[in-house]
Design an enzyme around this catalytic site. Structure first.
Site, mmCIF file in Angstrom:
data_model
loop_
_atom_site.group_PDB
_atom_site.id
_atom_site.type_symbol
_atom_site.label_atom_id
_atom_site.label_comp_id
_atom_site.label_asym_id
_atom_site.label_seq_id
_atom_site.Cartn_x
_atom_site.Cartn_y
_atom_site.Cartn_z
ATOM 1 N N ARG A 65 9.133 51.574 51.249
ATOM 2 C CA ARG A 65 9.974 52.327 52.389
ATOM 3 C C ARG A 65 10.259 51.291 53.576
ATOM 4 O O ARG A 65 9.531 50.652 54.185
ATOM 5 C CB ARG A 65 8.580 53.005 53.183
ATOM 6 C CG ARG A 65 8.398 54.444 52.479
ATOM 7 C CD ARG A 65 7.295 55.244 53.182
ATOM 8 N NE ARG A 65 7.201 56.495 52.585
ATOM 9 C CZ ARG A 65 6.285 57.227 52.537
ATOM 10 N NH1 ARG A 65 5.332 57.070 54.050
ATOM 11 N NH2 ARG A 65 5.950 58.419 52.174
ATOM 12 N N HIS B 143 4.571 50.455 44.248
ATOM 13 C CA HIS B 143 4.167 50.452 45.451
ATOM 14 C C HIS B 143 3.703 49.202 45.947
ATOM 15 O O HIS B 143 3.329 49.029 47.147
ATOM 16 C CB HIS B 143 2.811 51.597 45.377
ATOM 17 C CG HIS B 143 2.322 52.009 46.612
ATOM 18 N ND1 HIS B 143 1.081 51.796 47.055
ATOM 19 C CD2 HIS B 143 3.060 52.636 47.834
ATOM 20 C CE1 HIS B 143 0.766 52.173 48.414
ATOM 21 N NE2 HIS B 143 1.911 52.733 48.771
ATOM 22 N N HIS C 18 -4.433 50.587 57.879
ATOM 23 C CA HIS C 18 -3.754 50.553 56.423
ATOM 24 C C HIS C 18 -3.946 49.672 55.561
ATOM 25 O O HIS C 18 -3.741 49.763 54.212
ATOM 26 C CB HIS C 18 -2.047 50.614 56.775
ATOM 27 C CG HIS C 18 -1.225 51.053 55.780
ATOM 28 N ND1 HIS C 18 -0.736 50.067 54.855
ATOM 29 C CD2 HIS C 18 -0.968 52.188 55.207
ATOM 30 C CE1 HIS C 18 0.190 50.843 54.242
ATOM 31 N NE2 HIS C 18 0.221 52.233 54.340
#
Lengths: 509, 709
Positions: free
Chosen positions: B380, B440, B597
Site C-alpha cells: 500500500r 504482503h 503495527h
C-alpha cells in the site's frame, strides 16, 4: 572491478541459473540462483522430441533469466548457456537451439556425457579441496543421478579407473513407470536389474565392493542430506548408510503431494525424488561405503571453475594424468599389450615434441595422440586381423574421462589409420570430420604409424629415440639396440603417410 | 489435550474495536483525538461488515453445519456480532452526540445542527446549497422495477414525499410514479467536504454538516412535493469478490472487472439516524436487511467522515502534543548510507524516528552511478509518494528497477492500477503479484557495484513503504548488508518475480513456504529446552493471533512451563489463564496515539536468544495465503534494543488492556498495583528525543576564528 560470471543450464527437468562473483583465483561467491521447471526430459524420453509448448516455455524462462542477469549487468561473454542429456538426445535439437538463439540471443552449448563427467569432477574436486587425501586412500566412486543420465566415475586410489555416462535417469525411470511398467514395483525391479547389470560390467574395471568412498552431488541427494545427514563443512555433508536407507524407505511411501509439502519442492521434482534416492541406494548397495559424501556443487560450478581457473600447470597435469589413467584402464579392459602401448606412446610423444614447431597442433592434439597411442591396438581383443577397424569401433563407443565425443572420434580415426594402406579420403567417417579435424587426424596418424613401426617386434628394443630434423630428412637416432631390421622394414611400410604429410624423408639410424 | 478453548475470531475483533472506543471515551485523551478514535471505530466497523460479516452471511447460506474453533455456527456468530456491535455503536454515538460535541462546544468548537441555525447561518447555508451543493445532487427514483444502486459506505438521504394538495404536480423527471410510496434517494456528494465551516463572528469556530443542509433544503429538489419524512443513512455492502486468479497477463482487466462488480454487491449493514420510521422500514425491505443489520442512531451518524473536524486549525490544546520525528542519531542526513551500512545494521523505528532515511536511501540509490538494480515490494503506497518518484527516476537513469505491486491490496486497487501504469512507462519492470497469494512482505533490495565487489543493501520492514502511514503506524525496519540476508533477499525476489520456482531460504523464513513451520519449530524448541527450574520464554508482539496450529503449540508450551508474553493489538483467539492449557500465557493489547503495527518475536532458545521481525501476523491468512517474511535481527546491540523494547511493551500500565479468560479485556492502571505509570509510546518518544538532544549537545564546540594568517 570484480568480474561476474553466469551459467544457465538446460537440464532434463528444468532450467537453472547461477550467477557468481569471482573473488579470486578459483574462488567465487554465488550471488544469484534460480530454477524453473520445464519437462524437456519427459518430452524427449517419450517422443524423442522437445514439444512446441516446451520450447516456448524454455524461451520464456530464458528471456526472464536474461532480464534477471541484466540486473547484475553481466556482459554477454560472461554468460554460458549449456544443455545436458535431455536436449542432447532430442531429435529436434538443432531447431530447438536455433529457436533459442533467435528468440533470446543465447547460444547454447550442448555438453556431452563425458564432458559432463569432467565438469562434475572438477566441481567435486573443488568442493572436497581439503578432504582430497581420502580419495587417494581407497577406491571411490563419484556419481550423480540426473534426469536423463547418470554420470559415474570410478577411482582407484585417486586414479581414474573408469568413467561412464549411463543412460539412466530419474525422468527416464519415471517415464518407464508411467508407460510400460505400470506399477512402482515393476519399475523398481527394472531399476534393480539395470543397476545390478551395470555393477557387473563396472566390476571388470574396478571391484565395486572395494569402494569405500561414495561421493555424490545433485539436488535430490542434497535435499536428503539436509534431512538426514550431517554437515561437515560449507559444501560437504555426510549421510550414514543406515540413516540413508531408512530415509529412502520412508520417502518411498510418500505421495508426490506429501513430498512437496515436506520438502518444499515442485510437483515435478517430488515425482522424481523417491526414484532418484532409490537409485542412489541401489548403487550404494554395490559398494562397501559406510557413508555417502554429498557435495553441494553442480555442473554449473564446474563450468564456472573451468571459466575462471587460469591454466594452472599442476592442476592441468593432474587432470591429464586422470585422462591417461582412464584410457589405460580402458586398454586393460581389452587386455591390451601395455608395454607396447607405453612404448608407442613414448616414441609418438617424442616425435611430436621434436617436431612441435612444425606441426601446428595444440597441446590438446598432443593429448589425443597420447591416448590414440595407448589405445591403437585395443581392437586385437576381438581379432588380430583388421584390428585397426575393431580399435576404431571400440574407441568410438567407449568413454574416457575428460574427453568428449569429438575427441574420441578423432582418436578412433587416428587408431584406425595406424596400420593398413587404405586411403583416408573417401572414408565416410573421415570425410564427416571438419577440415581442421581431418588435417589433425592425418598428422597424428602419420606420427602414430611411425611410432608403431618403431616397436614392430612388440619387444621394446629401442630404449631411447632421438629424432632430429636435418634438411629434408627426419633422422631417427635410436639407442639400446643394433638390431633394427624389423623396424626398418616396418618403417618402409608405414612411414609413407609421414613423408607425404610432412614432406620429410625418414631415416633410421 | 482435548477440548481446547478458543475465542471466536469475529467477536475478538469486535472487542478490539471496543478497546479503540475506550480510548475515545478516556478523559485523558484530548477531545479532538477522541473524535479521531470515534472515526476509527466507525471505519473499522465499515471494513469489518464489508468483509467479515458479509463472508459470514454467505457462509450461513452456503455451509449450514459449519462451526468455528470456538464452536459457533455462522448464524450464532452473526447474532452475537449484531448484539455487541449495537452496544458499541450506541455507546459510540451517544458519547459523540451528548458528550463530545458539548465538550467541544465548551472549547469554542461548536457543532450547529440544522434545527439550531440562526437567521444568518440559515441564509449562509441556503446560498451554499443553491450555489455549490444543489448542482451536485442527483436524486434517484425508487419506483422502477429495480431499486437504485446505493453506493457502498457513502452517506445518502432518503426523502418520503407528499404531493402538495392544492397544486397539480408539475411534470418533472423526479416525479415519483409510485403514488403509494413516493420516495427519492440522494447521495451526499463525495466531491465536497462533509464539514461546513460556518461564519463565526465571535471568535468561536462553528461548523455544520453537509447532510444537515441537504436534509433541510431537500424539498427544493422536488417541486410540487412536500417532504414528509427524511432519513440519513449509510449502507455497507459485501466487497469480497474473488478475482479470476488464472487470468495471468490480463490480471489488470480481471481486477477492473471486480471493481465494477463491487458497485453492485449485496448490502449487509445499514446505519441511519432517527429520522423517518416509514423510510427505515421501506429501506429495510428494499435492501433485504433484517432488524439485526440496522443500526439507528440519535444525532450525527457516520463518524468515519468527521476527521476533518479533528484537523481544524488551531485548537492545539484539544490535540496530542506534537511529537517530532527524529532522524536516527547514527545517520548523517547529508551522507548516503552506503558506508555506514558496510559496518553495521541500522534499525529504524517509525514514527518516533523519521521515515526520511528510507526515502533518502532510495533517492540516493536512484541517482548513484554504481547502483545496478533496485527491487522493491509495494503493498500500500501512495501514488505521488516520493518512493514511486525515486523508482521512476532510477529506471530513467538506466538502473534495472523491479516493483512488485499488489493490486489486491484491499480498497487500494484502483489507485494501485494507475500508478503501476506510470511506473511501467518509466521502464520499471512491474510485477502484478502472484496468483492466489497476496505479497504482503516488505522488502527493498539495492544492488551496487563497489570497488571490492558487488554489495547488496537490503531493507526489511514490518510496515508498508508508505510515507503517510509511516507517520501513524508504529513499525520497525532493518537496513543491512549481511550477505546471508542479501542472498535470501535475492532469491526471494527471484521467486516473486517469476525468475524461479520455490527455493528454500536460509536465514529469512517465507510464507507460505516455511514461515509457519519455522515458527512452530521455534515454539517446539522452547518446549524442549523448558523445565520447571529453567522455564522457556517467548515474547511476541503482533496485530492478530488467530492461527489454531500456532495457538495449540503455545498451549503445549504453556503446559511445559514456557512463559509466554503476548502483545496482541487486535484479534486474539488464544484463551489465556486456563488451567492445564494456558496458565503461563499472558495477553495484553496496547492502543494509543500511534497504531501498533510491528511484529516482534523473541525466543529464549536456552540462552542463545533469537529475535525476529516480521510482516506477518499469526493468522492463517498471513501464514498460508500471503507471501510474508520473518527475518532475524543478528547484530547484538540491535537484539538487545529490541528485547528491551518488547519488555517495555509488557510494562505499559496506562494504555494496555489484559485479556481475561472469559474474553473480556481489563484495562490496566498503575493504581491497581501501586506502580508508577508506564506509557510505552511516550517512553519511546522521550527516549528518541533524548538521544537526538544528546547528539545536538555533543556537537563539537569549535571556534572558527576569522583572521589573516
Amino acid at each position: 572491478m570484480v568480474a561476474l560470471e553466469a551459467v544457465l543450464e538446460i537440464g532434463s527437468t528444468g532450467i537453472r541459473l547461477m550467477a557468481c562473483e569471482i573473488t579470486g583465483l578459483g574462488t567465487w561467491n554465488v550471488i544469484d540462483r534460480s530454477e524453473m521447471p520445464v519437462p524437456i526430459g519427459s518430452d524427449v524420453f517419450t517422443t524423442g522430441y522437445v514439444s512446441k509448448e516446451t520450447i516456448l516455455q524454455c524461451i520464456k524462462i530464458l528471456k526472464r533469466y536474461k532480464e534477471q542477469l541484466n540486473g547484475w549487468a553481466i556482459e554477454e561473454n560472461h554468460i554460458q548457456v549449456i544443455a545436458t542429456s535431455a536436449l542432447r538426445e532430442a531429435r529436434n535439437r538443432d531447431t530447438v537451439l536455433d529457436r533459442i538463439l533467435v528468440k533470446t540471443g543465447f547460444r547454447v552449448k550442448v555438453i556431452d556425457g563425458i564432458e559432463e563427467n569432467r565438469l562434475m569432477y572438477i566441481a567435486v574436486l573443488d568442493a572436497l579441496k581439503e578432504s582430497l587425501p581420502t580419495l587417494r586412500e581407497h577406491s571411490s566412486v563419484i556419481i550423480e543421478i540426473g534426469g536423463g543420465s547418470t554420470e559415474l566415475m570410478l577411482m582407484d586410489h585417486g586414479k581414474m579407473a573408469a568413467v561412464h555416462s549411463l543412460r539412466l535417469g530419474t525422468v527416464i525411470i519415471e517415464q518407464n513407470q508411467q508407460t510400460a511398467l505400470r506399477t512402482q514395483k515393476d519399475a523398481h525391479r527394472f531399476l534393480e536389474e539395470f543397476i545390478r547389470n551395470t555393477g557387473v560390467n563396472l566390476s571388470t574395471e574396478l571391484k565395486l565392493e572395494r569402494i569405500k568412498t561414495f561421493i555424490t552431488m545433485g539436488a535430490e541427494i542434497l535435499l536428503a542430506a539436509h534431512s538426514c545427514g550431517t554437515k561437515l563443512s560449507d559444501r560437504i555433508f555426510s549421510i550414514t548408510r543406515e540413516s540413508f536407507f531408512s530415509f529412502v524407505s520412508e520417502v518411498q511411501d510418500y505421495t508426490p503431494e506429501e513430498c512437496m509439502a515436506r520438502f518444499k519442492i515442485s510437483y515435478n521434482d517430488a515425482k522424481l525424488f523417491g526414484v532418484g534416492l532409490l537409485t542412489y541406494k541401489l548403487f550404494l548397495n554395490l559398494t562397501s561405503a559406510e557413508e555417502i559424501i554429498v557435495t553441494d556443487t553442480s555442473i554449473r560450478d564446474g563450468i564456472i571453475l573451468s571459466r575462471i581457473t587460469a591454466p594452472n600447470a599442476e592442476l592441468q597435469q593432474e587432470f591429464f594424468s586422470q585422462i591417461v589413467a582412464s584410457a589405460r584402464n580402458l586398454g586393460k579392459r581389452y587386455f591390451f599389450d601395455e608395454a607396447h602401448a607405453n612404448h608407442v606412446r613414448y616414441t609418438a610423444l617424442t616425435l611430436f615434441d621434436a617436431m612441435h614447431k612444425e606441426l601446428g597442433v595444440s597441446d590438446h592434439g598432443r593429448l589425443l595422440l597420447e591416448i590414440a597411442a595407448l589405445l591403437h591396438d585395443v581392437g586385437t581383443y576381438i581379432r588380430a586381423g583388421d584390428h585397426e577397424l575393431h580399435s576404431e569401433y571400440i574407441i568410438s563407443h567407449s568413454d574416457v574421462f575428460g574427453l568428449n565425443k569429438d575427441d574420441m572420434n578423432i582418436i578412433s580415426q587416428v587408431a584406425k589409420y595406424h596400420r593398413g594402406s587404405k586411403s583416408l579420403y573417401g572414408e565416410a567417417a573421415f570425410s564427416a570430420l571438419s577440415r581442421n579435424d581431418r588435417v589433425l587426424v592425418l598428422k597424428l596418424s602419420a606420427i602414430l604409424r611411425v611410432a608403431d613401426a618403431l616397436d614392430r617386434s612388440h619387444s621394446q628394443k629401442i630404449k631411447e629415440l632421438i629424432p632430429e630434423l636435418r634438411g629434408d630428412n627426419m633422422i631417427l637416432r635410436v639407442e639400446g639396440t643394433q638390431d633394427t631390421n624389423l623396424e626398418r622394414i616396418a618403417l618402409e611400410e608405414k612411414g609413407d603417410l609421414f613423408e607425404s604429410v610432412f614432406g620429410y624423408k625418414l631415416l633410421l639410424n | 489435550m482435548k477440548n481446547l478453548k478458543f475465542f471466536n475470531r469475529e467477536l475478538s475483533w469486535i472487542e478490539f474495536n471496543a478497546r479503540v472506543l475506550d480510548e475515545a471515551l478516556s478523559d485523558e485523551v484530548p477531545h479532538l483525538e477522541r473524535l479521531r478514535f470515534l472515526a476509527i471505530v466507525s471505519s473499522n466497523f465499515d471494513e469489518f461488515f464489508m468483509i467479515r460479516v458479509a463472508g459470514l452471511k454467505r457462509k450461513a447460506l452456503e455451509e449450514r453445519g459449519w462451526k468455528d474453533a470456538s464452536g459457533f455456527t455462522a448464524r450464532q456468530q452473526l447474532l452475537r456480532i449484531s448484539k455487541r456491535a449495537h452496544e458499541i455503536l450506541n455507546a459510540q454515538y451517544s458519547f459523540l452526540n451528548s458528550v463530545l460535541f458539548p465538550k467541544l462546544a465548551s472549547c469554542r468548537l461548536e457543532y450547529v445542527p440544522a434545527a439550531s441555525y440562526n437567521q444568518e447561518q440559515h441564509r449562509f447555508v441556503q446560498n451554499l446549497f443553491k450555489d455549490e451543493i444543489f448542482p451536485l445532487l442527483t436524486p434517484l427514483r425508487t419506483d422502477f422495477g429495480r431499486f437504485p444502486h446505493i453506493t457502498n459506505m457513502r452517506l445518502h438521504v432518503a426523502f418520503l414525499l407528499n404531493p402538495l394538495v392544492d397544486k397539480t404536480p408539475v411534470k418533472m423527471p423526479f416525479m415519483p410514479r409510485n403514488e403509494s410510496f413516493p420516495c427519492a434517494i440522494v447521495q451526499v456528494p463525495s466531491s465536497i467536504s462533509r464539514v461546513i465551516w460556518l461564519p463565526s463572528p465571535d471568535g468561536k469556530t462553528l461548523f455544520t454538516l453537509v447532510d444537515d443542509v441537504i436534509t433541510l433544503f431537500g424539498s427544493q429538489l422536488f417541486p410540487g412535493y412536500r417532504v414528509k419524512e427524511s432519513l440519513l443513512f449509510k449502507v455497507v455492502c459485501d466487497a469480497d469478490f474473488p478475482v479470476d486468479e488464472d487470468s495471468g497477463g490480463n490480471f489488470i482487466k480481471a481486477m477492473k472487472k471486480v471493481l465494477q462488480q463491487r458497485k453492485s454487491s449485496l448490502p449487509v449493514y445499514l446505519e441511519c439516524n432517527s429520522g423517518g420510521t416509514k423510510l427505515k422500514a421501506y429501506l429495510k425491505q428494499k435492501l433485504g436487511l433484517s432488524a439485526d443489520d440496522i443500526y439507528s442512531i440519535n444525532g450525527v451518524i457516520d463518524a468515519s467522515t468527521l476527521t476533518e473536524i479533528a484537523e481544524a486549525d488551531g485548537f492545539s490544546e484539544l490535540k496530542y502534543p506534537v511529537w517530532k520525528e527524529y532522524y536516527p542519531a547514527e545517520l548523517d542526513p547529508d551522507q548516503p548510507m552506503w558506508d555506514i551500512l558496510k559496518h553495521k545494521d541500522i534499525l529504524l523505528n517509525v514514527p518516533y524516528q523519521s521515515f526520511g532515511p528510507l526515502i533518502s536511501f532510495i533517492n540516493n540509490a536512484s541517482r548513484d552511478p554504481d547502483v545496478l538494480a533496485i527491487k522493491m515490494t509495494l503493498y500500500r503506497t501512495s501514488g505521488n509518494s516520493p518512493i514511486i518518484q525515486a523508482l521512476e527516476r532510477a529506471a530513467r537513469n538506466g538502473k534495472q528497477v523491479t516493483a512488485f505491486v499488489e493490486l489486491k491490496a484491499r480498497f487500494d486497487e484502483r489507485r494501485n492500477i494507475s500508478w503501476a501504469a506510470k511506473l511501467e512507462q518509466a521502464g520499471v519492470i512491474v510485477v502484478y503479484g502472484i496468483a492466489n497469494l497476496k505479497v504482503h512482505a516488505k522488502m527493498l533490495l539495492v544492488v551496487r557495484r563497489e570497488q571490492n565487489g558487488i554489495r547488496r543493501y537490503v531493507h526489511l520492514s514490518t510496515g508498508n513503504y508508505n510515507d503517510k502511514t509511516a507517520r501513524q503506524y508504529s513499525d520497525l525496519s532493518l537496513f543491512t548488508t549481511n550477505p546471508d540476508i542479501a542472498n535470501d533477499a535475492t532469491l526471494f525476489f527471484n521467486m516473486i518475480s517469476g525468475y524461479s520456482a520455490v527455493q528454500v531460504l536460509n536465514t529469512i523464513s517465507m510464507a507460505p513456504v516455511n514461515l509457519k513451520e519455522n515458527l512452530l519449530a521455534k515454539i517446539e524448541r522452547e518446549i524442549r529446552f523448558s523445565s520447571p527450574e529453567n522455564p522457556g520464554f517467548i515474547m511476541a508482539k503482533m496485530n492478530s493471533l488467530a492461527d489454531e496450529d500456532i495457538i495449540k503449540a503455545l498451549y503445549r508450551a504453556s503446559c511445559a512451563d514456557v512463559k509466554i508474553l503476548l502483545n496482541v493489538r487486535g484479534i486474539c483467539m488464544l484463551v489465556p489463564g486456563i488451567k492445564k492449557q494456558s496458565e503461563n500465557i499472558r495477553v495484553v493489547s496496547v492502543i494509543d496515539r500511534y497504531l501498533e503495527h510491528s511484529r516482534i518475536f523473541y525466543f529464549q532458545n536456552g540462552g542463545a536468544e533469537e529475535i525476529y521481525l516480521s510482516s506477518a501476523d499469526w493468522m492463517p491468512r498471513n501464514l498460508e495465503r500471503r507471501v510474508e517474511i520473518m527475518f532475524p535481527v543478528m547484530q547484538k546491540d540491535l537484539c538487545d534494543r529490541l528485547k528491551e523494547l518488547l519488555e517495555l511493551y509488557f510494562r505499559d500500565n496506562t494504555k494496555s488492556s489484559e485479556l481475561q479468560s472469559n474474553g473480556s479485556w481489563k484495562k490496566l492502571s498503575p493504581a491497581l498495583n501501586g506502580e508508577s505509570p508506564v506509557r510505552v509510546q511516550e517512553i519511546l518518544y522521550k527516549g528518541f528525543k533524548k538521544s537526538a538532544k544528546a547528539i545536538d549537545a555533543s556537537q563539537p564546540l569549535e571556534f572558527v576564528v576569522r583572521r589573516k594568517d
